[in-house]
Scaffold this active site. Structure first.
Site, mmCIF file in Angstrom:
data_model
loop_
_atom_site.group_PDB
_atom_site.id
_atom_site.type_symbol
_atom_site.label_atom_id
_atom_site.label_comp_id
_atom_site.label_asym_id
_atom_site.label_seq_id
_atom_site.Cartn_x
_atom_site.Cartn_y
_atom_site.Cartn_z
ATOM 1 N N CYS A 59 -6.550 -2.108 7.650
ATOM 2 C CA CYS A 59 -7.592 -1.088 7.737
ATOM 3 C C CYS A 59 -8.851 -1.467 6.983
ATOM 4 O O CYS A 59 -9.921 -0.920 7.235
ATOM 5 C CB CYS A 59 -7.055 0.250 7.232
ATOM 6 N N CYS A 91 0.835 -1.205 0.000
ATOM 7 C CA CYS A 91 0.000 0.000 0.000
ATOM 8 C C CYS A 91 0.865 1.249 0.000
ATOM 9 O O CYS A 91 0.613 2.194 -0.751
ATOM 10 C CB CYS A 91 -0.928 0.001 1.209
#
Length: 389
Positions: free
Chosen positions: A210, A112
């Protein structure tokens, strides 16, 4: 020690240089904003909406956006919100699902940072007219002036050091990156936030994944990864049980194996094609080498023994790094990285890591980070592991 009393890092040429700061609404990014302001920078908070939970609803803001807005109001800085759910899905969530289905154990936070969070922040900086970007990661950017290359140095707070998580960042990304927290401890950062009256000073730490609210295995089922039974076997091939699907297991797992062996056993292999899960006792679950692909070298591939991390929370282990190939697939789209072309120590796109001492098992798909002293010189993705004799 109060961070404001520490020696301040070198600033940009302009005392009012404009920085786009990734602002999650947590204490780390909020304190980063306050520190940058104290050093004379002009700061714009950039909050990225990565998933539906971040987005909130038409009638109610998400806790992430509300927290970030409160920080910006308190500090008197501009705030913008970018909806990046599509790119996050494409670059992080979909590869995570695919890798899990293949029996790998991916490192979504590492990828990410490389392929979503930092690129989006760079794009926001360009649109806002910012020269630099900043995040609340605990690490330090350093420059090798002789090689004209950037690298990362471990944070002062070793318990919070996040160089491992940033090990795939390119030269273009590193050249723009400012990391205000690298020289401070977490305790100092939270105390500074309290002293400055930053609204999120007591906000708790965020979770690791997340985009997963609960158990990641339930998330995989929701995403269409169905149970597909197969054998649980020993390393010698003896079948000792049956499982419901390899996505229910991760390498190194000890609990919830579904078989009673009389002593602790660990998952040491998953084979998506054979649908098999292999287990072994602790004394047969150590590894001696790993092969690493898709390497990203910030500084030359070490020719002498260096320290290697094969998990985020693991201690660096001494190892030899042996180049095996020159595939540079992770760098082909970054023109500034090509300045090191012709140097074979930068061309190694696949290496074998031979540890001096047996290591606790890691998993293909995880990140491998290489250090010389306190400096991170590169990282890549673990492709295969070899067990100790």
């Amino acid at each position: 020690m109060n961070p404001s009393r520490r020696k301040k890092p070198k600033t940009l040429n302009s005392s009012k240089a404009h920085i786009a700061l990734g602002l999650s609404g947590g204490v780390d990014s909020a304190t980063s904003a306050a520190l940058l302001l104290s050093q004379g920078y002009r700061v714009t908070g950039v909050t990225c909406v990565f998933n539906d939970a971040d987005a909130g609803t038409a009638s109610e803001k998400s806790s992430t956006i509300a927290a970030a807005e409160s920080v910006c109001r308190a500090l008197g800085i501009d705030h913008v919100v970018y909806d990046v759910r599509e790119v996050f899905r494409e670059q992080v969530i979909d590869p995570f699902i695919t890798d899990c289905a293949r029996g790998l154990t991916p490192a979504p936070c590492v990828t990410c940072n490389r392929f979503c969070k930092i690129p989006v922040l760079c794009q926001a900086a360009d649109e806002l007219g910012c020269e630099k970007i900043a995040t609340g990661h605990y690490a330090r950017v350093v420059e090798d002036t002789a090689l004209h290359r950037f690298a990362l140095k471990r944070a002062l707070d070793e318990a919070k050091d996040q160089t491992y998580m940033l090990s795939l960042l390119t030269q273009d990304q590193l050249s723009r990156l400012v990391l205000p927290l690298g020289g401070y401890t977490k305790q100092e950062v939270r105390q500074y936030a309290l002293d400055q009256g930053i609204p999120v000073a007591k906000r708790p730490e965020s979770q690791d994944l997340c985009f997963v609210a609960g158990d990641y295995r339930d998330f995989l089922v929701e995403q269409g990864i169905t149970d597909d039974p197969g054998p649980i076997m020993m390393r010698d091939g003896e079948v000792v049980g049956t499982h419901h699907g390899i996505h229910h297991f991760t390498l190194g797992q000890r609990k919830g194996l579904g078989v009673a062996m009389g002593e602790p056993y660990f998952v040491v292999d998953k084979d998506a094609q054979a649908k098999s899960v292999t287990i072994a006792p602790k004394d047969r679950a150590f590894i001696s080498t790993v092969e690493v692909r898709d390497l990203n070298w910030m500084l030359p591939c070490p020719s002498a023994p260096c320290s290697v991390k094969i998990r985020y929370r693991s201690k660096p282990a001494l190892a030899h790094v042996i180049p095996l190939g020159t595939d540079r697939s992770l760098e082909t789209d970054h023109s500034s990285d090509h300045q090191a072309d012709g140097n074979p120590s930068f061309a190694a796109g696949r290496v074998r890591v031979e540890f001096f001492e047996p290591q606790t098992l890691t998993a293909p798909g995880q990140c491998c980070a290489f250090y010389q002293g306190s400096v991170l010189v590169g990282g890549g993705i673990i492709d295969t592991v070899t067990f100790s004799a």
